[in-house]
Write a protein that holds these residues in place. Sequence first.
Motif, mmCIF file in Angstrom:
data_model
loop_
_atom_site.group_PDB
_atom_site.id
_atom_site.type_symbol
_atom_site.label_atom_id
_atom_site.label_comp_id
_atom_site.label_asym_id
_atom_site.label_seq_id
_atom_site.Cartn_x
_atom_site.Cartn_y
_atom_site.Cartn_z
ATOM 1 N N LEU A 269 0.848 -1.183 0.000
ATOM 2 C CA LEU A 269 0.000 0.000 0.000
ATOM 3 C C LEU A 269 0.887 1.238 0.000
ATOM 4 C CD1 LEU A 269 -2.747 -1.093 2.571
ATOM 5 C CD2 LEU A 269 -2.850 -1.159 0.075
ATOM 6 N N ILE A 270 0.699 2.099 -0.998
ATOM 7 C CA ILE A 270 1.555 3.267 -1.186
ATOM 8 C C ILE A 270 0.834 4.494 -0.648
ATOM 9 C CG2 ILE A 270 2.939 4.568 -2.820
ATOM 10 C CD1 ILE A 270 3.597 1.565 -2.708
ATOM 11 N N ASP A 271 1.348 5.048 0.442
ATOM 12 C CA ASP A 271 0.703 6.189 1.094
ATOM 13 C C ASP A 271 0.557 7.368 0.142
ATOM 14 O OD1 ASP A 271 0.401 4.868 3.477
ATOM 15 O OD2 ASP A 271 2.216 5.694 4.393
ATOM 16 N N SER A 272 -0.645 7.935 0.122
ATOM 17 C CA SER A 272 -0.956 9.190 -0.582
ATOM 18 C C SER A 272 -0.933 9.081 -2.099
ATOM 19 C CB SER A 272 -0.004 10.319 -0.139
ATOM 20 O OG SER A 272 -0.084 10.510 1.261
ATOM 21 N N ALA A 273 -0.717 7.908 -2.655
ATOM 22 C CA ALA A 273 -0.727 7.763 -4.111
ATOM 23 C C ALA A 273 -2.157 7.547 -4.592
ATOM 24 C CB ALA A 273 0.144 6.601 -4.545
ATOM 25 N N ASP A 274 -2.514 8.238 -5.659
ATOM 26 C CA ASP A 274 -3.828 8.100 -6.278
ATOM 27 C C ASP A 274 -3.743 7.051 -7.385
ATOM 28 O OD1 ASP A 274 -6.465 8.506 -7.065
ATOM 29 O OD2 ASP A 274 -6.274 10.685 -7.289
ATOM 30 N N HIS A 275 -4.822 6.914 -8.132
ATOM 31 C CA HIS A 275 -4.877 5.981 -9.243
ATOM 32 C C HIS A 275 -3.799 6.338 -10.270
ATOM 33 C CE1 HIS A 275 -7.145 2.681 -10.894
ATOM 34 N NE2 HIS A 275 -7.269 3.266 -12.076
#
Length: 315
Positions: A269-275
Amino acid sequence: MARPATPLPTAEVTPAGTRLLRGVEYATPDGFRPLLLDLHLPAAHPAGGPVPVVVFLHGGGWRTGSRAQLGPAFEAWQVGPFDPLASAGFAVASIDYRLSAEAVFPAQLHDGQAALRWVREHAEALGLDAERVVLWGESAGGHLAALLGLTACRPELEADPVVAGPYADVVGVVDWYGPADLRTMQSQSRPDAVTVPDAADSREAQLIGAPVPEAPRLAAEASPVTYVCAAAPPFLLAHGTADRFVPSAQSEQLANALRACGGEVTLRLIDSADHLWAGLPDPRTVFDEALDFAQRVCAPIAAHTPRPPAAVRAF
């Protein structure tokens, strides 16, 4: 689905030295356009034998997209993202598949199956290792990669099981922010979501040909979580926690289902990354992790043991 008889194109050479066979016809579904793939090959055939294969499935909400792109986050790379995979010793078959305006599900699954058969049929001629294939997809392509990896030994899901040939063997799946369960996407969506999965005109509805709440069985049949079993190949799931299109809870749900069946899964899970990795300063980190995963699951093995048939889960 007809088997193509057209000859292979002449290989081009990219600036990075990759040999590229562009626009290879891998299948022609009855009544539809020919389906094409681009085959990226290492600059020189390795002395160690046939090369493992990455089959890449593009994103675009099942209604747009192209086999030419790994994703918009990589458009600025001076060397295309398929070139590093070829430099690492992989062949990359990046495929087009029927979009939802052309045909509803399961057409897209059948196209992926046809691509795996094409790899098997052409392995000897092209120096491909049909025993070591990694499926890699982003967004809608991640969904299809997961679905294909989990249903590869389900003959009842074939378009025409009588004429179907054997698949190449899937040894791993890289799924970047792909939907895992169409039935739970709406309830898992963020407050700032920009899509409504349960809407009558949603991408999900266009995929299955009906709004998700009105077609729960169709939605289940098109959801990778339905087919999770102990025979699943290893998975790498990567998802941005700020994804406004496909909630990251989708990847969490699939990871939990795989673990519950005893499957091997890594969830990143990559914090703060959007699609589409929007907001991620350098997508090379997730790319490199996916490449490392592919190299690990494709490490040579002494003998190939086919996976047993998957048990059927109730919808």
